[in-house]
Design a protein around this motif. Structure first.
Motif, PDB file in Angstrom:
ATOM      1  N   GLY A  40       0.784  -1.219   0.000  1.00 47.47           N
ATOM      2  CA  GLY A  40       0.000   0.000   0.000  1.00 47.47           C
ATOM      3  C   GLY A  40       0.816   1.269   0.000  1.00 47.47           C
ATOM      4  N   THR A 146      -5.199  -1.150  -0.068  1.00 44.77           N
ATOM      5  CA  THR A 146      -3.927  -0.432   0.003  1.00 44.77           C
ATOM      6  C   THR A 146      -3.834   0.330   1.314  1.00 44.77           C
ATOM      7  N   SER A 222      -3.210   4.629  -4.788  1.00 46.82           N
ATOM      8  CA  SER A 222      -3.824   3.662  -3.882  1.00 46.82           C
ATOM      9  C   SER A 222      -5.212   3.289  -4.402  1.00 46.82           C
TER      10      SER A 222
END
Length: 277
Positions: A40, A146, A222
């Motif tokens: 992430g 993420t 993300s």
């Protein structure tokens, strides 16, 4: 070679087998936890880039590409110093996690049941509609697969249950937390007043302000959902995957959030109708 392998096999004892298995298991577990730690973050993309360079270096040496091989040799000479700079945030967080004892045993639980998701949507939509009526600027970020620790650490820790009243209160103008983004993880408001990266997409409309650019920017790196209320017009927008969907009403918000968050932590196809950058 076969004889050497047979000799080594015959010399193995029960303890050496147990030690070898334990060694592999512990190393595998530590690598797994380290991968979870950087999951992430942009470090994942950097690691992918390094793997590509390793493949290119192998092919250059195998095919006898002298110039490329020489350039990559110079690159590897400084890569370890560069890695310390590039991965500084991840290294710092890893050392902090080791110090707190979290790196081996901390497990993030992002799964929510249907009832919890419905409650979460009600509270978020209620806050967005309320702020839109008053033209109160708002920037909410919903974490999914993420991790957003890089951004959470830039804000003020809140760690409170998500509620319409809390979200509205955070964004009251001239209060300590109204600037920046508020990040939601699961059923909790984790952090407020967080700094997000602005998108450098040259095709974004010049009419969009900092909140919208930050919403687009963080969803470019993300799989989070970013929700924005414009301070100037009171319109509600949602960003996902670097795309911005504008002028949403309450019904549209509920439909889209229901589709996106049916299983929190699993990305769903984003509604493309009306999407704009």
């Amino acid at each position: 070679m076969f004889a050497s392998l047979m000799t080594a096999f015959n010399e193995m004892t029960a303890w050496t087998v147990v030690a070898a298995v334990a060694d592999i298991a512990i190393l595998s577990y530590v690598i797994y936890k380290l991968l979870l730690l950087i999951r992430g973050t942009r470090a994942v993309q950097l690691i992918k880039g390094l793997l590509i360079l390793l493949i290119v270096a192998f092919l250059a040496e195998f095919l006898g590409l002298k110039a490329i091989d020489w350039i990559l040799d110079q690159f590897w000479a400084v890569i370890f110093v560069a890695l310390a700079v590039i991965f500084q945030p991840e290294l710092r967080r890893a050392l902090e996690s080791i110090g707190r004892g979290n790196i081996l045993f901390n497990v993030r639980n992002s799964a929510l049941d249907t009832g919890a998701i419905a409650h979460l949507i009600d509270e978020i939509v209620g806050a967005l509609v309320s702020c839109a009526k008053d033209k109160t600027g708002m920037l909410l970020l919903i974490e999914r697969d993420t991790g957003l620790n890089d951004y959470i650490e830039t804000g003020v820790l809140v760690d409170a249950a998500v509620s319409e009243e809390l979200l509205v209160n955070i964004f009251v103008p001239n209060t300590p937390l109204h600037d920046g983004a508020t990040i939601i993880r699961g059923e909790r408001v984790i952090s407020a007043a967080c700094f997000l990266p602005l998108s450098d997409n040259p095709y974004i409309s010049i009419s969009l302000g900092t909140r919208h650019r930050a919403a687009i920017g963080v969803t470019e790196v993300s799989d989070s959902l970013a929700l924005v209320v414009s301070e100037e017009t009171g319109t509600i927008s949602m960003a996902n995957g670097g795309k911005l969907l504008r002028h949403l009403d309450e019904k549209q918000l509920r439909e889209i959030l229901s589709a996106e968050l049916f299983e929190l932590g699993k990305a769903k196809p984003f509604w493309k109708k009306g999407g704009a950058k």
